[in-house]
Design an enzyme around this catalytic site. Structure first.
Site, PDB file in Angstrom:
ATOM      1  N   PRO A  29       0.799  -1.226   0.000  1.00 50.00           N
ATOM      2  CA  PRO A  29       0.000   0.000   0.000  1.00 50.00           C
ATOM      3  C   PRO A  29       0.832   1.277   0.000  1.00 50.00           C
ATOM      4  CG  PRO A  29      -0.885  -1.551   1.582  1.00 50.00           C
ATOM      5  CD  PRO A  29       0.408  -2.128   1.088  1.00 50.00           C
ATOM      6  N   ASN A  30       0.381   2.202  -0.827  1.00 48.92           N
ATOM      7  CA  ASN A  30       0.893   3.571  -0.920  1.00 48.92           C
ATOM      8  C   ASN A  30       2.260   3.707  -1.572  1.00 48.92           C
ATOM      9  OD1 ASN A  30      -1.391   4.875   0.326  1.00 48.92           O
ATOM     10  ND2 ASN A  30      -0.700   3.908   2.224  1.00 48.92           N
ATOM     11  N   ARG A  37       3.972  11.505  -1.506  1.00 47.95           N
ATOM     12  CA  ARG A  37       3.792  11.388  -0.056  1.00 47.95           C
ATOM     13  C   ARG A  37       5.109  11.569   0.698  1.00 47.95           C
ATOM     14  NH1 ARG A  37       4.099   5.194   1.731  1.00 47.95           N
ATOM     15  NH2 ARG A  37       3.450   6.095   3.700  1.00 47.95           N
ATOM     16  N   TYR A  96      10.417   9.456   2.034  1.00 42.34           N
ATOM     17  CA  TYR A  96      10.470   8.555   0.884  1.00 42.34           C
ATOM     18  C   TYR A  96      11.165   9.123  -0.345  1.00 42.34           C
ATOM     19  CZ  TYR A  96       7.193   5.978   3.736  1.00 42.34           C
ATOM     20  OH  TYR A  96       6.605   5.305   4.777  1.00 42.34           O
ATOM     21  N   ASN A 143       8.135  -5.413  -0.442  1.00 50.18           N
ATOM     22  CA  ASN A 143       7.983  -4.268   0.448  1.00 50.18           C
ATOM     23  C   ASN A 143       6.517  -4.264   0.840  1.00 50.18           C
ATOM     24  OD1 ASN A 143       7.591  -1.839   1.709  1.00 50.18           O
ATOM     25  ND2 ASN A 143       8.831  -0.656   0.289  1.00 50.18           N
ATOM     26  N   ALA A 161       2.819  -0.704   4.926  1.00 44.39           N
ATOM     27  CA  ALA A 161       2.119  -0.706   6.216  1.00 44.39           C
ATOM     28  C   ALA A 161       1.644  -2.093   6.637  1.00 44.39           C
ATOM     29  CB  ALA A 161       0.930   0.261   6.174  1.00 44.39           C
ATOM     30  N   GLU A 199      12.609  -8.981   2.542  1.00 44.82           N
ATOM     31  CA  GLU A 199      11.757  -7.834   2.827  1.00 44.82           C
ATOM     32  C   GLU A 199      12.575  -6.555   2.686  1.00 44.82           C
ATOM     33  OE1 GLU A 199       8.946  -8.057   6.197  1.00 44.82           O
ATOM     34  OE2 GLU A 199       9.952  -6.236   6.911  1.00 44.82           O
ATOM     35  N   HIS A 259      12.392  -2.134   2.817  1.00 47.37           N
ATOM     36  CA  HIS A 259      11.696  -0.888   3.166  1.00 47.37           C
ATOM     37  C   HIS A 259      12.567   0.275   2.740  1.00 47.37           C
ATOM     38  CE1 HIS A 259       8.596  -2.946   5.403  1.00 47.37           C
ATOM     39  NE2 HIS A 259       9.555  -3.721   5.885  1.00 47.37           N
ATOM     40  N   ARG A 283      11.699   5.006  13.097  1.00 45.33           N
ATOM     41  CA  ARG A 283      10.432   5.734  12.964  1.00 45.33           C
ATOM     42  C   ARG A 283       9.535   5.448  14.163  1.00 45.33           C
ATOM     43  NH1 ARG A 283       8.047   5.171   7.195  1.00 45.33           N
ATOM     44  NH2 ARG A 283       6.779   6.873   8.019  1.00 45.33           N
TER      45      ARG A 283
END
Length: 143
Positions: A10-11, A18, A23, A74, A77, A98, A100, A107
């Site tokens: 997502p996103n 964003r 990012y 990735n 969320a 994985e 990110h 964070r």
């Protein structure tokens, strides 16, 4: 030729729009082009997909069985709560890494835990686009 599925959750399609301070300014098309160039340099075939829907990502992972040699994912969320993604990764038993873009450990506290990492060979975070290249390289060395 080895085949690797690269999944984005997502996103990720909102890159360049964003939270540019987290990012970056490059968009999703730039990420895809970067991944394709890195794959070509490694002499591997990649298929890229992005979805904002957990079930669609589960289906893509399941469909990878017998078709791909590894997965770079990735989960975005979904990382922090998707047992469904974890179960799908474990079910297909393909080597997965994985990735990110941001350092999830630097964070908000809720981002520190990855449910999906338990099904992966490893996790790369905080290196931006380069994390995908490192994940591809690591998979090529193992498949």
């Amino acid at each position: 030729m080895k085949k690797i599925l690269v999944l984005n959750g997502p996103n990720i399609n909102m890159l360049g729009i964003r939270e540019k301070n987290i990012y970056g300014k490059q968009d999703y098309a730039a990420l895809c082009e970067y991944i394709r160039q890195e794959a070509a340099a490694l002499n591997v075939e990649v298929e890229l997909a992005q979805s904002n829907f957990e079930g669609e990502l589960v289906t893509l992972i399941q469909q990878a069985y017998g078709k791909f040699d590894g997965i770079v994912i990735n989960p975005a969320a979904l990382t922090h709560y998707s047992v469904a993604l974890l179960d799908a990764i474990k079910a297909v038993a393909l080597p997965a890494i994985e990735v990110h873009l941001s350092n999830i450990h630097a964070r908000e506290e809720f981002r520190h835990k990855s449910v999906t990492a338990a099904g992966c060979l490893g996790q790369i975070c905080g290196l931006g686009f380069q994390g995908y290249a490192l994940a591809l390289r690591a998979l090529v060395e193992r498949i």
